[in-house]
Design an enzyme around this catalytic site. Structure first.
Site, PDB file in Angstrom:
ATOM      1  CD  GLU A  18      -3.006   0.876   2.296  1.00 42.96           C
ATOM      2  OE1 GLU A  18      -3.443  -0.291   2.411  1.00 42.96           O
ATOM      3  OE2 GLU A  18      -3.441   1.833   2.955  1.00 42.96           O
ATOM      4  CG  ASP A  39      -2.277  -1.036   5.642  1.00 44.00           C
ATOM      5  OD1 ASP A  39      -1.135  -1.516   5.539  1.00 44.00           O
ATOM      6  OD2 ASP A  39      -2.504   0.151   5.940  1.00 44.00           O
ATOM      7  CE1 TYR A  66      -2.728  -0.785   9.351  1.00 42.11           C
ATOM      8  CE2 TYR A  66      -4.900  -1.234  10.250  1.00 42.11           C
ATOM      9  CZ  TYR A  66      -4.102  -0.650   9.292  1.00 42.11           C
ATOM     10  OH  TYR A  66      -4.678   0.072   8.277  1.00 42.11           O
TER      11      TYR A  66
END
Length: 695
Positions: A16, A116, A326
């Site tokens: 990403e 992600d 995350y």
DNA sequence: GCAAGGTC
């Protein structure tokens, strides 16, 4: 690739963002060759028996749009995915990136979506794979990870899945389409209502997030304007007991009548009271729950005064250094697969945590988890990676410490607090209370004490039947507080509470409300136009400005994620409602046009009128645009009667009335916005404080 | 001229 002509039949990995690509490259092999093309880094890796080429996107490379030239047309129901550079002039760099990925795809024999693991990430990878790589998504692989640690990335690439994020992709595409349909069509129809009016024009917009956000401001303003201040009274007694003095409060927290308050004073002062009841309650306080994004943002704001977006920013930096998991998650649960002991042992290598971790490691580790869950990610926790923590900057250190200590606290024991409530009886008619509080077992607070104060209130050891003297009684008048206007911070918080927008878009969307002239001021007030847009939309299509629409969409998207609902059903509903709203609005287009135009006129006037003239004290100061010289300045409406007030203005940028006056000279303050810079300016250039208060 | 969502 002229530099590497022999590199063929590799696995192409789509990330990403560039940082993630770098991490993944480092995790996948030691033999990494980096090539930079037009500022884009590409990693070539040879493993024992596998070849990888790793490249990165820049967030979304494709967006929804259509190629129709006429932008006045509505409804728009035919949309397609287009490279972002076809939609947005500022995105010309996307072209190169897509071209490079297209090139890399030609010699690949396997494709991995390594964006992600969430709704938007899956969509980003999906679009790149189908449009740039020209492969069928069902023939591609998905890497699933929620931290960027080497271990987890290695695991993710050993266990690549096929078709595992189908739900996420479907939910992402649905989200894009729903927002586009509602946003573009309703914005266009608002603007088209002005085309009927002479001198019409100006940009109007609304959307799934914009609409409800503006409504919060309008609703709050209505609440403020209709607020009636009501007084109430509180009574406190200074009590003497056993040669100590302590305050007691009257058992009624709010006394509504002044007469009653004075009577309480009269009937209690210098009287003797009797301790009638002693209540002791033991309260067990469970450890805090693991951080999700919102909890972390609230806590970082409470402790460090970090804004929510700053916190997320820093958390993202920590994540990219593999120190924490995350940080964009709803979950208050730890992943089942991680080894708490291993993380704890690594943390114990850091001196600051040595003592605490050793205590915890001596027992069985059972976390106290929260209710909230997230299908894609666990809570935010330290990964146990500690490499590079000495290089963190102050803010990063603070946030990392908070996350670590929170992580430790969730494994600790309950804290036990004792609460004492003493009830004092005066002549069987009045009652007073004294509250005490102490901790008899600190439990988790010991691990979190840096951020949680175990406040104790010590009180004398009363016995039932004891006599106390009420020395003086204080009666104080108080007022119910008028609800405050939102400022940028509190509005962001409100949006977050209501789950509107994301960390990246919230601040931007508030800016848009200013740009559209829907709101003004640092303490945010709706303009006449802001009021009217809400009025119009709620009259004809209440749903677009209600948070319910977002709620409902969230629920549907969650169901799509879990593949319990199909996008087609959600889209059909959206088409139907959009169609209905557009019809209802277009039936009344002329009327709406007049209402909005009128509101715009008032708003422009409001914005140009800066208040009473400080010179003649009769006229009003207004911003005047000289048509001949095309210059602007501030003049007084009493000019013809002889007031010579005049003040210069900067000729560049957008000028907004702030409604405030300078605390030093009393002249109005305007806000000047030039590109991205924003400052408040006292229009008196001879003002003693002549400093531009840069924000 | 329009939405909201990624990333820099």
């Amino acid at each position: 690739m002229s530099e590497k002509p022999d590199f063929k039949n590799y696995t192409l990995v789509i990330c990403e963002k560039s940082d993630a690509a770098k991490r993944i490259a480092e995790a996948l092999g030691d033999n990494v060759k980096t090539i930079e093309k037009k500022g884009i880094k590409i990693y070539f890796i040879t493993n024992a028996n596998k070849k990888y080429v790793i490249c990165s996107a820049l967030g979304h490379l494709y967006g929804l749009g259509n190629y129709r030239k006429d932008r006045k047309v509505y409804p728009v129901f035919d949309l397609m995915w287009l490279p972002l550079n076809h939609i947005d002039k500022n995105k010309s760099n996307v072209h190169d990136r897509i071209k490079i990925i297209e090139e890399l795809a030609k010699n690949a024999n396997e494709f991995v979506n390594a964006c992600d693991y969430d709704v938007e990430g899956s969509t980003i990878g999906f679009n790149i794979l189908r449009y740039a790589c020209k492969v069928n998504y069902s023939n591609t692989l998905r890497a699933k990870f929620s931290t960027l640690t080497k271990d987890e990335l290695k695991y993710a690439f050993k266990n690549l899945g096929n078709q595992i994020d189908k739900g996420l992709v479907k939910a992402g595409i649905t989200r894009h389409v729903v927002d586009y349909l509602w946003g573009i069509n309703l914005s266009r129809i608002l603007m088209s209502s002005l085309q009927h009016i002479p001198y019409g024009g100006g940009v109007l917009s609304t959307g799934r997030v914009q609409g409800p956000t503006l409504k919060f401001i309008v609703d709050r303003e209505i609440e403020i304007r209709s607020f009636v201040t009501k007084p109430y009274w509180v009574a406190n007694a200074l009590v003497e007991y056993d040669e100590t003095e302590i305050y007691a409060s009257y058992f009624k927290d709010k006394i509504m009548k002044k007469r009653e308050a004075l009577k309480i004073k009269e009937e209690n002062e210098r009287e003797t009271g009797i301790v009638k009841e002693i209540r002791r309650i033991k309260v067990e306080l469970k450890p805090p729950t693991p951080f999700n994004t919102g909890d972390l943002q609230k806590e970082a704001y409470r402790i460090f005064k970090f804004s929510p977006s700053l916190t997320l920013n820093i958390a993202e930096q920590l994540y990219l250094q593999a120190l924490i998991s995350y940080p964009r998650t709803n979950s208050q649960k730890l992943p089942k697969t991680i080894d708490y002991y291993k993380i704890m042992r690594r943390l114990s290598e850091i001196n600051e945590y040595k003592e605490e971790t050793e205590i915890l490691l001596s027992k069985k580790l059972v976390p106290h988890e929260g209710e909230k869950d997230d299908p894609a990610h666990p809570c935010i926790y330290p990964t146990g990676e500690i490499e590079g923590i000495e290089k963190l900057n102050e803010r990063q250190k603070k946030l990392f410490d908070l996350i670590v200590r929170r992580f430790l606290a969730i494994f600790a024991e309950n804290a036990i607090m004792e609460r004492d409530q003493i009830l004092i009886d005066v002549k069987g008619k009045h009652y007073w209370k004294i509250n005490g509080r102490r901790y008899i077992h600190l439990g988790w607070i010991n691990f979190y004490k840096k951020y949680f104060e175990a406040e104790e209130v010590e009180i004398p050891l009363f016995k039932e039947g004891d006599k106390v003297l009420l020395k003086t009684i204080n009666v104080e008048e108080k007022f119910e507080k008028r609800p405050p206007r939102f400022n940028k911070g509190s509005l962001l918080e409100k949006m977050e509470e209501e789950n509107l927008g994301t960390k990246a878009t919230r601040a931007e969307i508030i800016d848009t409300l200013y740009k559209r002239k829907y709101v003004v001021g640092e303490s945010i007030m709706p303009t006449e136009l802001g009021f009217q847009v809400i009025e119009t939309l709620s009259k004809y299509s209440g749903r677009i400005i209600s948070v319910d629409l977002t709620r409902e969409m969230e629920k549907s998207l969650e169901k799509i994620e879990l593949e319990q609902e199909e996008p087609e059903d959600v889209l059909e509903k959206t088409f139907y409602f959009a169609w209905q709203a557009i019809n209802d609005l277009s039936d009344n287009l002329e009327k709406i046009g007049f209402e909005l135009k009128n509101a715009m006129r008032i708003t422009t006037l409001e914005n140009k009128t800066l208040g009473l003239c400080p010179m003649c004290k009769e006229g009003l100061l207004v911003i005047i645009n000289n048509k001949k010289t095309k210059k602007r300045f501030v003049g007084c409406t009493n000019y013809k009667k002889g007031c010579s007030f005049v003040a210069p203005l900067p000729q560049k940028g957008i000028i907004q009335n702030t409604g405030r006056t300078c605390s030093t000279c009393g002249w109005p303050i305007v806000q000047v916005r030039n590109g991205k810079s924003l400052w408040n300016l006292c229009i008196n250039f001879k003002c003693p404080t002549k400093v531009k208060n840069k924000k």
